[in-house]
Design an enzyme around this catalytic site. Structure first.
Site, short mmCIF file in Angstrom:
data_model
loop_
_atom_site.label_atom_id
_atom_site.label_comp_id
_atom_site.label_asym_id
_atom_site.label_seq_id
_atom_site.Cartn_x
_atom_site.Cartn_y
_atom_site.Cartn_z
N LYS A 112 0.99 -1.27 -0.07
CA LYS A 112 -0.14 -0.01 -0.02
C LYS A 112 0.82 1.26 0.13
O LYS A 112 1.71 1.65 0.95
CB LYS A 112 -0.84 -0.04 1.30
N CYS B 68 14.26 10.34 6.48
CA CYS B 68 14.12 9.80 7.91
C CYS B 68 15.45 10.08 8.42
O CYS B 68 15.67 10.55 9.81
CB CYS B 68 13.77 8.53 8.13
P1 NAD Z 1 2.80 8.86 8.03
O1 NAD Z 1 2.89 8.03 9.00
O2 NAD Z 1 1.62 9.74 7.81
O3 NAD Z 1 2.39 7.72 6.61
C1 NAD Z 1 2.84 6.61 6.07
C2 NAD Z 1 2.11 5.48 5.70
O4 NAD Z 1 1.05 4.84 6.58
C3 NAD Z 1 1.23 6.05 4.45
O5 NAD Z 1 1.02 5.19 3.49
C4 NAD Z 1 -0.18 6.18 5.05
O6 NAD Z 1 -1.35 6.48 4.29
C5 NAD Z 1 -0.20 5.25 6.01
N1 NAD Z 1 -1.21 5.35 7.25
C6 NAD Z 1 -1.66 6.31 7.85
N2 NAD Z 1 -2.34 6.27 8.61
C7 NAD Z 1 -2.21 4.90 8.95
C8 NAD Z 1 -2.68 4.03 9.89
N3 NAD Z 1 -3.52 4.59 11.03
N4 NAD Z 1 -2.77 2.75 9.86
C9 NAD Z 1 -1.85 2.23 8.95
N5 NAD Z 1 -1.45 2.89 8.06
C10 NAD Z 1 -1.41 4.43 8.03
O7 NAD Z 1 4.19 9.21 7.34
P2 NAD Z 1 4.46 9.93 5.96
O8 NAD Z 1 4.11 11.42 6.05
O9 NAD Z 1 4.10 9.61 4.88
O10 NAD Z 1 6.10 9.84 6.11
C11 NAD Z 1 6.95 10.68 6.87
C12 NAD Z 1 7.56 10.08 7.97
O11 NAD Z 1 7.91 8.80 7.72
C13 NAD Z 1 8.39 10.73 8.83
O12 NAD Z 1 8.24 10.75 10.15
C14 NAD Z 1 9.83 10.03 8.43
O13 NAD Z 1 10.84 10.26 9.47
C15 NAD Z 1 9.31 8.49 8.28
N6 NAD Z 1 10.20 7.78 7.77
C16 NAD Z 1 10.78 6.83 8.31
C17 NAD Z 1 11.86 6.13 7.70
C18 NAD Z 1 12.42 5.17 8.37
O14 NAD Z 1 13.01 4.29 7.67
N7 NAD Z 1 12.64 5.16 9.43
C19 NAD Z 1 12.04 6.05 6.24
C20 NAD Z 1 11.13 7.20 5.80
C21 NAD Z 1 10.28 8.01 6.31
#
Ligand code: NAD
Length: 472
Positions: free
Chosen positions: A169, A276
């Protein structure tokens, strides 16, 4: 542009009654629609993955390795198409989008070389005790919008290698490249082995609580990670969570300032700082603070920010309006407290979400810009005097994703690195990620491990078989 991309469920093209708009961050305009999967379509995707699991997990490992090699080949064959789509929905410069596709292909090829070994604990005339690694079943892979392709393959490659099937997804902000990949891989993977579904905000929670999913591998924010963990509890799903970070870089006074300034700059601002593992707090020793701050400010003023499709652009727009507004709010917060901006601050006035590389001069540790993960191009420069002091400040965070130490004295650098409470620490380099180096977010930056043998084994569980050889 492309409005006809379909989901892939059980190897079949699947459209949906509803759709979600996809915005080009370089214009702020809707340029495509993506399917908005219904709950029934999610059920179909999970059922297709479940159906494909038995034959796929029984496929010999070497065949699965070869198929992953074919997946890498498809990525490279369609490099230009995929990169163009990625730039349009994500915003990043085309050269960086190509790099992301190539990294994904490299990941598939390298992960294919790993082996989930069977360990023999006892092999005597009486007894044979072996620990095998068996796949978990159906993996729900949930990815964010900053590296939509690479972060998907960080999950898909080890999951498929070890015999699991996947429901992928993508983020609602960047669904298109993932949908395209699903289409391109229909002829490469057996039906149901990789299902790709897109949708709005409801789809993630449906997926992470779906009773037919055995493991959720999630990359995204810490706030969402907590919700995923809660919703996975009902069926005790296995979890890997790769979450947010607020990485500190510590720069000691013996460095060559001119040589490291560009490395630090790109360590903070690559991918418009939507990374990240970006440097998000830059601690600079007081002896070199002014010189390094000047060098970074010069680079920030010079960097070319523009549409990703323009070959001149070094940084693209930020990906979405909510982030764009948040960045403006963080700058306003700095200004309201009287903290000096050494570069940037003013959004670049075009229709897209263009934000300049922005540097904040030594705000207090309690400020929002130091405490929060901006996830965009605003970097606080922080002055320090003593090693114990800076380590304490760097560790004073709920996050523990990555960090870096910059110091010519290697033994001093290593002693500082070992005191940082993060899953990865780079010394005199940064972002040298590899499919062979485990990455584990400490504290609230994650749960479990991605990459390396340990990351691959996270898609398996041990099964101990104990055999008594003498006849009963
Ligand atoms: P987000 O948490 O808003 O969304 C990530 C994904 O989760 C999306 O596909 C979203 O649709 C889905 N999602 C949203 N709510 C959900 C729920 N309740 N249950 C299941 N899935 C759900 O994050 P974002 O804004 O897309 O990305 C930015 C964040 O990701 C930053 O905090 C960044 O640091 C982090 N990140 C971490 C890594 C890592 O490897 N640690 C890598 C890249 C990004």
């Amino acid at each position: 542009m492309n409005t006809q991309l379909t989901m892939t469920i059980g190897g079949q093209a699947t459209s949906s009654a509803a759709s979600i708009p996809v915005i080009d961050p370089a214009t702020g305009e809707v340029f495509a629609q993506a399917p908005d999967a219904s709950q029934a379509q999610l059920d179909e995707a999970v059922a297709a993955a479940r159906h494909a699991f038995a034959p796929w997990s029984a496929t010999p490992l070497n065949e699965r390795r070869a198929i992953l090699g074919n997946v890498a080949g498809v990525l490279m064959t369609h490099l230009d198409t995929l990169a163009t789509l990625l730039t349009q929905e994500q915003g990043k410069p085309l050269a960086r989008a190509k790099e992301e596709i190539m990294i994904s292909a490299h990941w598939c090829a390298e992960v294919a070389k790993l082996t989930p070994e069977t360990i023999t604990l006892e092999d005597t005339p009486d007894t044979l005790v072996q620990v095998r690694r068996v796949p978990l079943g159906v993996v729900g892979a949930i990815v964010p919008w900053n590296f939509p392709v690479a972060l998907a393959f960080f999950k898909i490659a080890p999951a498929l290698l070890t015999g699991n099937t996947v429901v992928l997804k993508p983020s609602p902000n960047t669904p298109l490249t993932a949908l395209k990949l699903g289409e391109l891989l229909r002829d490469v993977l057996p039906p149901g082995v990789l299902n790709v579904i897109s949708g709005g905000d409801a789809l993630g929670p449906w997926l992470s609580s779906h009773p037919g999913i055995d493991k959720i591998s999630f990359t995204g924010s810490t706030a969402t990670g907590r919700k995923v963990m809660a919703s996975a509890s009902a069926t005790l799903k296995r979890l890997t969570l790769e979450l947010g970070g607020n990485d500190a870089a510590i720069v000691m006074p013996d460095v060559d300032v001119d040589a490291i300034a560009p490395v630090l700059f790109w360590g903070a601002f690559a991918n418009s700082a939507q990374f990240c593992l970006a440097i998000k707090r830059l601690y600079i020793h007081e002896d070199i603070y002014d010189k390094l701050a000047d060098a970074l400010a010069k680079l920030a003023r010079q960097v070319r920010v523009g549409p990703g499709a323009n070959p001149e652009s070094e940084l693209g727009p930020v990906q979405n309006q909510a982030l764009f507004e948040r960045l403006k709010g963080l700058v306003a917060d700095c200004q309201s407290h009287g903290w000096r901006l050494l570069a940037g601050g003013q959004p670049i006035s075009t229709n897209g979400y263009f934000f300049p590389a922005t540097l904040v001069d030594n705000p207090p540790d309690s400020s929002r810009i130091v405490q929060e993960e901006p996830f965009g191009p605003i970097l606080p420069l922080l002055r320090f005097r003593a090693i114990d002091e800076v380590i304490q400040r760097a560790n004073h965070s709920p996050y523990g994703l990555g960090g870096s130490v910059w110091c010519r004295d290697q033994s001093l650098a290593l002693s500082i690195a070992q005191r940082l409470q993060t899953g990865t620490v780079w010394v005199n380099e940064i972002h040298t990620l590899s499919p062979h180096k485990p990455m584990a977010g400490h504290k609230q930056s994650g749960l479990g491990v991605e990459q390396g043998i340990e990351g691959m084994l996270a898609y398996t569980q041990p099964q101990t078989i104990s055999l008594k050889r003498s006849s009963t």
